[in-house]
Design a protein around this motif. Structure first.
Motif, PDB file in Angstrom:
ATOM      1  N   UNK A 335       1.060  -1.172  -0.070  1.00 46.11           N
ATOM      2  CA  UNK A 335      -0.014  -0.018   0.059  1.00 46.11           C
ATOM      3  C   UNK A 335       0.941   1.105  -0.177  1.00 46.11           C
ATOM      4  N   UNK A 336       1.928   1.169   0.841  1.00 42.61           N
ATOM      5  CA  UNK A 336       2.839   2.416   0.952  1.00 42.61           C
ATOM      6  C   UNK A 336       3.646   2.503  -0.389  1.00 42.61           C
ATOM      7  N   UNK A 337       4.035   1.437  -0.885  1.00 38.60           N
ATOM      8  CA  UNK A 337       4.934   1.538  -1.925  1.00 38.60           C
ATOM      9  C   UNK A 337       3.923   2.216  -3.457  1.00 38.60           C
ATOM     10  N   UNK A 338       2.839   1.649  -3.541  1.00 42.08           N
ATOM     11  CA  UNK A 338       1.787   2.173  -4.535  1.00 42.08           C
ATOM     12  C   UNK A 338       1.712   3.564  -4.549  1.00 42.08           C
ATOM     13  N   UNK A 339       1.349   3.914  -3.404  1.00 46.07           N
ATOM     14  CA  UNK A 339       1.022   5.536  -3.024  1.00 46.07           C
ATOM     15  C   UNK A 339       2.165   6.453  -3.068  1.00 46.07           C
ATOM     16  N   UNK A 340       3.497   5.882  -2.955  1.00 46.54           N
ATOM     17  CA  UNK A 340       4.837   6.846  -2.925  1.00 46.54           C
ATOM     18  C   UNK A 340       4.860   7.423  -4.182  1.00 46.54           C
ATOM     19  N   UNK A 341       5.437   8.748  -4.091  1.00 44.71           N
ATOM     20  CA  UNK A 341       5.409   9.422  -5.471  1.00 44.71           C
ATOM     21  C   UNK A 341       6.983   8.835  -6.119  1.00 44.71           C
ATOM     22  N   UNK A 342       7.006   9.143  -7.380  1.00 40.87           N
ATOM     23  CA  UNK A 342       8.273   9.031  -8.233  1.00 40.87           C
ATOM     24  C   UNK A 342       9.615   9.609  -7.561  1.00 40.87           C
ATOM     25  N   UNK A 343      10.474   9.079  -7.244  1.00 42.76           N
ATOM     26  CA  UNK A 343      11.749   9.316  -6.511  1.00 42.76           C
ATOM     27  C   UNK A 343      11.433   9.484  -5.068  1.00 42.76           C
ATOM     28  N   UNK A 344      10.134   8.808  -4.687  1.00 46.62           N
ATOM     29  CA  UNK A 344       9.821   8.876  -3.114  1.00 46.62           C
ATOM     30  C   UNK A 344      10.975   7.742  -2.544  1.00 46.62           C
ATOM     31  N   UNK A 345      10.991   7.972  -1.210  1.00 46.06           N
ATOM     32  CA  UNK A 345      12.106   7.190  -0.495  1.00 46.06           C
ATOM     33  C   UNK A 345      11.324   6.327   0.760  1.00 46.06           C
ATOM     34  N   UNK A 346      11.702   5.144   0.652  1.00 47.15           N
ATOM     35  CA  UNK A 346      10.987   4.282   1.921  1.00 47.15           C
ATOM     36  C   UNK A 346      12.081   3.521   2.728  1.00 47.15           C
ATOM     37  N   UNK A 347      11.865   3.679   3.963  1.00 42.01           N
ATOM     38  CA  UNK A 347      12.852   3.022   4.945  1.00 42.01           C
ATOM     39  C   UNK A 347      11.941   2.212   6.045  1.00 42.01           C
ATOM     40  N   UNK A 348      12.461   1.122   6.267  1.00 41.31           N
ATOM     41  CA  UNK A 348      11.646   0.414   7.107  1.00 41.31           C
ATOM     42  C   UNK A 348      12.741  -0.291   8.046  1.00 41.31           C
ATOM     43  N   UNK A 349      12.469  -0.075   9.437  1.00 39.23           N
ATOM     44  CA  UNK A 349      13.313  -0.586  10.630  1.00 39.23           C
ATOM     45  C   UNK A 349      12.787  -1.747  11.124  1.00 39.23           C
ATOM     46  N   UNK A 350      13.348  -2.766  11.612  1.00 45.47           N
ATOM     47  CA  UNK A 350      12.887  -3.770  12.129  1.00 45.47           C
ATOM     48  C   UNK A 350      13.980  -4.399  13.342  1.00 45.47           C
ATOM     49  N   UNK A 351      13.187  -5.028  14.400  1.00 46.10           N
ATOM     50  CA  UNK A 351      14.145  -5.489  15.446  1.00 46.10           C
ATOM     51  C   UNK A 351      13.863  -6.906  15.685  1.00 46.10           C
ATOM     52  N   UNK A 352      13.048  -7.901  15.244  1.00 44.50           N
ATOM     53  CA  UNK A 352      12.618  -8.985  15.471  1.00 44.50           C
ATOM     54  C   UNK A 352      13.085 -10.066  14.152  1.00 44.50           C
ATOM     55  N   UNK A 353      13.601 -11.191  14.218  1.00 47.32           N
ATOM     56  CA  UNK A 353      13.844 -12.146  13.252  1.00 47.32           C
ATOM     57  C   UNK A 353      12.924 -12.230  12.358  1.00 47.32           C
TER      58      UNK A 353
END
Length: 401
Positions: A335-353
Motif C-alpha cells: 500500500x505504501x509503495x503504491x502510494x509513494x510518489x516517483x523518486x520517493x524514499x521508503x525506509x523500514x526498521x525492524x528488530x525481530x527475526x
C-alpha cells in the motif's frame, strides 16, 4: 485579449500612497475595486473605487477575486506580496499572465535595516496565522531571527520559549508601524520581557545561549531525553541514520507508520523548511506523547492519525517518503509503495527475526539497501565502565524510480 492582466497585487507600507512608485500609485488611483484589510484601505487613496474587505472565511478569497475579472481590480497587502504574503496563495490559483505584482519593502527588509543586520545572515520566519511553536526549531546559539508575529501576545510567548530552553539572555526587539509616523521600537531581554506592544509588529531576536542551554540542531539526531516516550522509540543514532535515508526536502510529505512518540516525523519536519508529516499510531497514549513532542520541539503541524495500517493509509495525500517503524507486513508495504510518489524514499526498521526475514524477502523482490545497525553505550559496571549493546536494528531503504 482574454489573458491580459486584470488583477494587480500591490504591496503598501505605513507611508501609504507616498511610498508607491508613480506607476503603482496610478494603478491604485485608477482601480474600479480595491480588496484589502481595514488598515490597507486607510492607507490608500481612491475615492471612486468600490472597497471590499477580505472575505470570510478567507478561503473564499479566490472565488471573490474571480468575480472581478472584467474590472480594474487591486489587492492591497502589506510589504512584499510574495514574501510570506497572500500573493503566493493567489498565484497558485490565478494564472501568472493575469496578474501583476507590485512589491514594496518587506517587514524583513525594514527590520534588518533598523537592526543593522545583514538579511542574508538572518533566518526569516512567520508565525502570523500559524502556530507560534513553529519558531522553536530555529532557536540556535548566535542565531539571528526576524519573525512576523501573530499579535501583541506573540513576543511574550516567544520570550518564554527562549527562556525555557536556556536562551533567556537573548536580545529581543519589537518593531511596529515601520516606515510610518507611528513607528515604535521596544527593546528587552527574553527572561525579563514585559513590554505591551501593538498587535501588528515584527520581532527581531539575537539568540544568546546560556552554558546549560538546550542544543536543538535541525540536523537529525536529537538526544533521546528531549522526547517524552514510553521507551518505545527510534533511538538517537538509528534515528539520525533513518532520517538521512528518508532525505527531508522543502515542503515534502512523510508518512510515519507506527509513529510512536513521533521522533522520526518530528526530526523530518525540523530538517527542511515546510516539510510535512502524517503519523499513524493506533495507541492513544503514544499519540498524546507525539502531540506533546511536536509542540515542544517546533513541529506543531504534525498530523497524527488514529488507525492501523494499511487501512489508515486510504485517502492520505501521496507521500514523498515513507517510514515504517511498526506494523510492517506485505500489505502495508504494498500500500505504501503504491502510494509513494516517483523518486520517493521508503525506509523500514525492524528488530525481530520474523520482521527481518520479511525485509530480506522484500529486498529480493524490490532491491534497495539492507543494513544492520547496532550501537553500544558506555555504562557503569561496578566501579568501572563497559559497553552495553542495544538491540540491533535491521534497516531496509530504497528509492522509487
Amino acid at each position: 485579449m482574454p489573458n491580459a492582466p486584470w488583477l494587480h497585487i500591490v504591496g503598501i507600507g505605513e507611508d501609504g500612497m507616498d511610498g508607491l512608485t508613480p506607476a503603482t500609485r496610478a494603478v491604485v488611483e485608477a482601480a474600479d475595486v480595491i480588496v484589502g484589510g481595514e488598515r490597507h484601505h486607510t492607507l490608500s487613496v481612491n475615492p471612486n473605487a468600490e472597497r471590499l474587505a477580505w472575505p470570510s472565511p478567507f478561503d473564499a478569497m479566490i472565488s471573490t477575486l474571480e468575480t472581478l475579472k472584467n474590472r480594474r481590480a487591486v489587492v492591497l497587502v502589506t510589504g512584499d506580496p510574495l514574501w510570506f504574503s497572500v500573493g503566493a496563495r493567489i498565484g497558485r490559483s490565478i494564472p501568472a499572465d493575469q496578474l501583476v505584482y507590485h512589491p514594496q519593502l518587506s517587514a524583513f527588509q525594514l527590520a534588518a535595516a533598523r537592526m543593522g543586520w545583514s538579511l542574508a545572515d538572518v533566518e526569516t520566519l512567520t508565525v502570523h496565522g500559524r502556530p507560534v511553536e513553529q519558531m522553536i526549531a530555529f532557536i540556535q546559539p548566535d542565531q539571528r531571527l526576524i519573525v512576523l508575529t501573530t499579535g501583541a501576545e506573540t513576543p511574550a510567548q516567544i520570550a518564554k520559549f527562549l527562556t525555557d530552553r536556556g536562551f533567556g539572555g537573548s536580545k529581543m526587539t519589537v518593531l511596529a508601524a515601520m516606515g510610518g509616523d507611528r513607528e515604535k521600537r521596544f527593546d528587552g531581554i527574553a527572561d525579563s520581557w514585559s513590554h505591551d506592544v501593538p498587535a501588528f509588529n515584527t520581532l527581531a531576536i539575537d539568540c544568546v545561549a546560556a552554558p546549560d542551554a538546550a542544543l536543538l540542531p535541525r540536523v537529525p539526531g536529537l538526544a533521546d531525553a528531549l522526547f517524552q516516550s514510553d521507551g518505545t522509540m527510534t533511538k538517537q543514532e538509528v534515528r539520525a541514520a533513518t532520517v538521512a535515508k528518508l532525505m527531508p526536502m522543502r515542503g515534502a510529505l512523510l508518512w510515519d507508520i507506527g509513529t510512536g512518540c513521533g521522533s522520526v516525523a518530528i526530526e523530518w519536519m525540523r530538517a527542511a523548511r515546510y516539510a510535512r508529516a502524517v503519523g499513524i499510531e493506533p495507541r492513544a497514549d503514544r499519540r498524546a506523547l507525539a502531540a506533546q513532542n511536536a509542540l515542544a520541539l517546533g513541529a506543531p503541524k504534525l498530523e497524527i492519525i488514529d488507525g492501523t495500517v494499511p487501512a489508515a493509509l486510504d485517502g492520505l495525500a501521496p507521500p514523498d517518503a515513507v517510514f515504517i517503524g511498526g506494523g510492517l507486513s506485505h500489505e502495508t508495504f504494498e500500500a505504501a509503495w503504491a502510494a509513494l510518489r516517483p523518486l520517493g524514499r521508503l525506509v523500514a526498521n525492524v528488530v525481530t527475526l520474523e520482521s527481518e526475514a520479511l525485509l530480506i524477502e522484500l529486498r529480493k523482490a524490490h532491491g534497495g539497501d539492507l543494513v544492520k545497525i547496532q550501537t553500544h553505550r558506555a555504562d557503569p559496571i561496578g566501579k568501572l565502565t563497559g559497553w552495553r549493546p542495544a538491540m540491533p536494528v535491521t534497516q531496509w531503504s530504497l528509492i522509487k524510480r
